[in-house]
Motif scaffolding. Structure first.
Motif, PDB file in Angstrom:
ATOM      1  N   THR A 313       0.910  -1.223  -0.004  1.00  0.00           N
ATOM      2  CA  THR A 313      -0.080  -0.146  -0.038  1.00  0.00           C
ATOM      3  C   THR A 313       0.686   1.312   0.144  1.00  0.00           C
ATOM      4  O   THR A 313       0.388   2.304  -0.294  1.00  0.00           O
ATOM      5  N   ASP A 314       2.177   1.221   0.612  1.00  0.00           N
ATOM      6  CA  ASP A 314       2.943   2.220   0.553  1.00  0.00           C
ATOM      7  C   ASP A 314       3.507   2.480  -0.793  1.00  0.00           C
ATOM      8  O   ASP A 314       4.459   3.201  -0.990  1.00  0.00           O
ATOM      9  N   GLY A 315       3.294   1.623  -1.783  1.00  0.00           N
ATOM     10  CA  GLY A 315       3.769   1.708  -3.112  1.00  0.00           C
ATOM     11  C   GLY A 315       5.027   1.131  -3.307  1.00  0.00           C
ATOM     12  O   GLY A 315       5.712   0.905  -4.464  1.00  0.00           O
ATOM     13  N   ARG A 316       5.670   0.494  -2.317  1.00  0.00           N
ATOM     14  CA  ARG A 316       6.980  -0.333  -2.254  1.00  0.00           C
ATOM     15  C   ARG A 316       6.747  -1.657  -3.296  1.00  0.00           C
ATOM     16  O   ARG A 316       5.731  -2.339  -3.266  1.00  0.00           O
ATOM     17  N   VAL A 317       7.751  -1.733  -4.037  1.00  0.00           N
ATOM     18  CA  VAL A 317       7.717  -2.994  -4.881  1.00  0.00           C
ATOM     19  C   VAL A 317       7.933  -4.344  -4.067  1.00  0.00           C
ATOM     20  O   VAL A 317       9.207  -4.342  -3.695  1.00  0.00           O
ATOM     21  N   ILE A 318       7.110  -5.189  -4.118  1.00  0.00           N
ATOM     22  CA  ILE A 318       7.336  -6.398  -3.270  1.00  0.00           C
ATOM     23  C   ILE A 318       7.308  -7.652  -3.979  1.00  0.00           C
ATOM     24  O   ILE A 318       7.761  -8.716  -3.502  1.00  0.00           O
ATOM     25  N   GLY A 319       7.096  -7.692  -5.255  1.00  0.00           N
ATOM     26  CA  GLY A 319       7.184  -8.763  -6.127  1.00  0.00           C
ATOM     27  C   GLY A 319       7.329  -8.701  -7.747  1.00  0.00           C
ATOM     28  O   GLY A 319       6.858  -7.262  -7.910  1.00  0.00           O
ATOM     29  N   VAL A 320       7.696  -9.382  -8.467  1.00  0.00           N
ATOM     30  CA  VAL A 320       7.834  -9.130  -9.959  1.00  0.00           C
ATOM     31  C   VAL A 320       7.545 -10.487 -10.607  1.00  0.00           C
ATOM     32  O   VAL A 320       7.886 -11.581 -10.086  1.00  0.00           O
ATOM     33  N   ALA A 321       7.344 -10.532 -11.927  1.00  0.00           N
ATOM     34  CA  ALA A 321       7.172 -11.557 -12.601  1.00  0.00           C
ATOM     35  C   ALA A 321       7.045 -10.893 -14.006  1.00  0.00           C
ATOM     36  O   ALA A 321       6.525 -10.104 -14.397  1.00  0.00           O
ATOM     37  N   GLY A 322       7.695 -11.694 -15.084  1.00  0.00           N
ATOM     38  CA  GLY A 322       7.627 -11.331 -16.378  1.00  0.00           C
ATOM     39  C   GLY A 322       7.609 -12.409 -17.170  1.00  0.00           C
ATOM     40  O   GLY A 322       7.632 -13.707 -16.891  1.00  0.00           O
ATOM     41  N   VAL A 323       7.025 -11.975 -18.463  1.00  0.00           N
ATOM     42  CA  VAL A 323       6.926 -13.119 -19.590  1.00  0.00           C
ATOM     43  C   VAL A 323       7.498 -12.705 -20.892  1.00  0.00           C
ATOM     44  O   VAL A 323       7.017 -11.625 -21.541  1.00  0.00           O
ATOM     45  N   GLU A 324       8.692 -13.096 -21.241  1.00  0.00           N
ATOM     46  CA  GLU A 324       9.385 -12.842 -22.446  1.00  0.00           C
ATOM     47  C   GLU A 324       8.410 -13.583 -23.866  1.00  0.00           C
ATOM     48  O   GLU A 324       7.923 -14.567 -23.581  1.00  0.00           O
ATOM     49  N   VAL A 325       8.390 -12.632 -24.949  1.00  0.00           N
ATOM     50  CA  VAL A 325       7.628 -13.311 -25.945  1.00  0.00           C
ATOM     51  C   VAL A 325       8.818 -13.679 -27.040  1.00  0.00           C
ATOM     52  O   VAL A 325       9.505 -12.916 -27.509  1.00  0.00           O
ATOM     53  N   HIS A 326       8.488 -15.021 -27.498  1.00  0.00           N
ATOM     54  CA  HIS A 326       9.356 -15.392 -28.323  1.00  0.00           C
ATOM     55  C   HIS A 326       8.660 -16.193 -29.325  1.00  0.00           C
ATOM     56  O   HIS A 326       8.206 -17.440 -28.965  1.00  0.00           O
ATOM     57  N   GLY A 327       8.344 -15.408 -30.327  1.00  0.00           N
ATOM     58  CA  GLY A 327       7.490 -16.039 -31.290  1.00  0.00           C
ATOM     59  C   GLY A 327       5.939 -16.018 -31.123  1.00  0.00           C
ATOM     60  O   GLY A 327       5.505 -15.184 -30.559  1.00  0.00           O
ATOM     61  N   ASP A 328       5.590 -17.239 -31.090  1.00  0.00           N
ATOM     62  CA  ASP A 328       3.994 -17.534 -30.408  1.00  0.00           C
ATOM     63  C   ASP A 328       4.039 -17.774 -29.281  1.00  0.00           C
ATOM     64  O   ASP A 328       2.909 -18.411 -28.604  1.00  0.00           O
ATOM     65  N   ASP A 329       5.196 -18.122 -28.373  1.00  0.00           N
ATOM     66  CA  ASP A 329       5.081 -18.662 -27.171  1.00  0.00           C
ATOM     67  C   ASP A 329       5.826 -17.558 -26.106  1.00  0.00           C
ATOM     68  O   ASP A 329       6.667 -16.819 -26.615  1.00  0.00           O
ATOM     69  N   GLY A 330       5.547 -17.939 -25.072  1.00  0.00           N
ATOM     70  CA  GLY A 330       6.087 -16.940 -23.961  1.00  0.00           C
ATOM     71  C   GLY A 330       6.969 -17.783 -23.065  1.00  0.00           C
ATOM     72  O   GLY A 330       7.051 -18.915 -22.856  1.00  0.00           O
ATOM     73  N   LEU A 331       7.776 -16.941 -22.242  1.00  0.00           N
ATOM     74  CA  LEU A 331       8.822 -17.651 -21.211  1.00  0.00           C
ATOM     75  C   LEU A 331       8.563 -17.045 -19.913  1.00  0.00           C
ATOM     76  O   LEU A 331       8.829 -15.647 -19.925  1.00  0.00           O
ATOM     77  N   LEU A 332       8.072 -17.521 -19.002  1.00  0.00           N
ATOM     78  CA  LEU A 332       8.116 -17.114 -17.549  1.00  0.00           C
ATOM     79  C   LEU A 332       9.167 -16.890 -17.059  1.00  0.00           C
ATOM     80  O   LEU A 332       9.941 -17.820 -16.855  1.00  0.00           O
ATOM     81  N   ARG A 333       9.655 -15.686 -16.383  1.00  0.00           N
ATOM     82  CA  ARG A 333      10.795 -15.695 -15.804  1.00  0.00           C
ATOM     83  C   ARG A 333      10.794 -14.389 -14.540  1.00  0.00           C
ATOM     84  O   ARG A 333       9.786 -13.703 -14.557  1.00  0.00           O
TER      85      ARG A 333
END
Ligand SMILES: C[S@@+](CC[C@H](N)C(=O)[O-])C[C@H]1O[C@@H](n2cnc3c(N)ncnc32)[C@H](O)[C@@H]1O
Length: 415
Positions: A313-333
């Motif tokens: 609630t104080d705006g602090r980043v407490i987690g992250v996740a990303g999906v790279e896109v490679h063609g028609d598929d993704g890579l969760l990282r």
């Protein structure tokens, strides 16, 4: 059905508990019908009588992340196998409650608790339609083939919601029907035996999820783990004493009886939220990934809206996740949570958010590589996959091409 069903169910499971206790179970006994679903690793070190008493239709502890220090509640805990497995996961600072209405099952469970030497466990007598615990005290609710037996499922879902903490997880194995229930023969629907055998009290899949949502749960889903084709006739006829006419009740085509993993989540209390990442988040994300040992420097190339961050609630980043896109598929990282926030649903919320994003982008599948979290990701639909089966564009990604060790497990979720 509802007035008398509870007493029939109680008597049915009292007899099952007496049978296990009378057998004077020893290590050589084969597992009960549910026991064989458990891995040798799960069974090892637990009382054989607990395994033999297992009457479940899945392994709820395999579908949910239970972390040290948490409070777990097992609805309809029977001989206590899932309670004892959970007790190992929550450790000495956690607590596991097993709730059951049948004295004979509670006696058996307490014997098993003593055999296992579990001190962080308590078996409670009570009805899952009126859970004897205060509001917002439980992190995870598990259950194994019990809710189908309840006369008033809505009460069970409301009670489960009440006792869960904000962000708490509901993760149960249960029976369900798929298809048009109006096709079910009346004789089967009215059969008390079939109810007690976990058949006629089962809800239709969509109805199950709708009732969970009506109780307040979000992210409700059902993942089929077994289809009981052709077994309904058999279970109608057991135990001995069911009428022969009951055997005529078979499932018509158009209706399937399945067991599955049913998941839901009580919404958080607003202490964290998930949003798309912006360039301004980069320093905080870099710090988080470095603290969790996931920083490889390469994520920055794709950083931006393909990533999501969780913020307090104080705006602090407490987690992250990303999906790279490679063609028609993704890579969760880069799925990482601040140490102080682990076990509170941040990683789950981020992973679900990124899978929804990937689905929205029309990706075919999302892959990931992991050295530590092979047991965590299956709940989102990931299954182990042969690394060499990944699409060529993914194979050329930094992570596949070398950033991740060759020993890392590849997993894929079809979208
Ligand atoms: C099919 S057995 C499953 C037991 C255990 N979960 C397992 O996996 O072995 C059903 C259990 O739920 C209990 N049960 C059924 N309905 C219940 C209710 N309304 N409240 C509390 N316990 C209930 C029964 O006493 C029995 O122990």
């Amino acid at each position: 059905m509802s007035g008398e069903v509870k007493e029939h169910v109680r008597r049915r499971y009292a007899a099952a508990a007496r049978a296990v206790r009378a057998s004077g179970c020893c290590g050589a006994e084969p597992p009960g019908i549910g026991g064989e679903l458990y891995s040798a690793g799960d069974r090892k070190g637990l009382p054989a009588q607990a395994v033999q008493a297992s009457l479940g239709c899945g392994v709820p502890t395999a579908m949910v992340d239970i972390v040290p220090g948490e409070t777990v509640l097992d609805l309809g805990s029977g001989g206590g196998l899932d309670v004892l497995l959970s007790a190992k996961r929550v450790g000495p600072n956690g607590r596991v409650y097993g709730l059951d209405m049948t004295d004979e099952m509670l006696a058996l469970a307490r014997e098993n608790q003593a055999r296992a030497g579990a001190t962080n466990v308590e078996f409670l007598k009570g009805d899952i339609e009126a859970i004897p615990l205060p509001d917002a005290t439980v992190d995870v609710i598990i259950s194994n083939c019990v809710i189908n037996l309840a006369a008033d499922k809505d009460k069970v879902f409301r009670e489960a919601f009440r006792v869960l903490k904000p962000g708490g997880r509901f993760a149960v194995s249960d029976m369900a029907f798929q298809g048009d229930l109006s096709l079910l023969p009346e004789r089967l629907r009215q059969s008390t035996e079939a109810w007690c055998e976990c058949v006629s009290g089962a809800l239709e899949e969509r109805d199950y999820l709708a009732r969970l949502r009506a109780a307040g749960f979000v992210d409700a889903s059902l993942e089929v783990t077994q289809v009981y084709a052709g077994t309904t006739e058999q279970s109608c006829c057991e135990p001995a004493g069911a009428t022969a006419s009951c055997c005529e009740s078979v499932l018509p085509s158009g209706v399937r009886l399945v067991s599955g993993f049913i998941r839901g989540r009580k919404p958080g209390d607003g202490r964290f939220s998930v949003r798309e990442a912006t360039p301004a988040d980069l320093p905080a994300v870099r710090r988080l990934l470095s603290e969790t040992g996931l920083a490889d420097g390469k994520f920055e190339v794709q950083f931006g809206p393909k990533f999501a961050v969780a913020t307090a609630t104080d705006g602090r980043v407490i987690g992250v996740a990303g999906v790279e896109v490679h063609g028609d598929d993704g890579l969760l990282r880069s799925v990482a949570t601040d140490a102080a926030w682990r076990g509170r649903g941040v990683g789950d919320a981020l992973t679900r958010d990124r899978l929804a994003w990937a689905r929205g982008r029309g990706l075919r599948s999302v892959w990931l590589l992991t050295t530590t979290a092979q047991d965590y990701f299956p709940r989102f639909g990931f299954a182990r996959a042969d690394r060499s089966a990944a699409p060529p564009e993914l194979q050329r990604s930094e992570e596949f091409a070398g950033a991740c060790p060759a020993t890392a497990t590849a997993m894929r979720a079809q979208l």
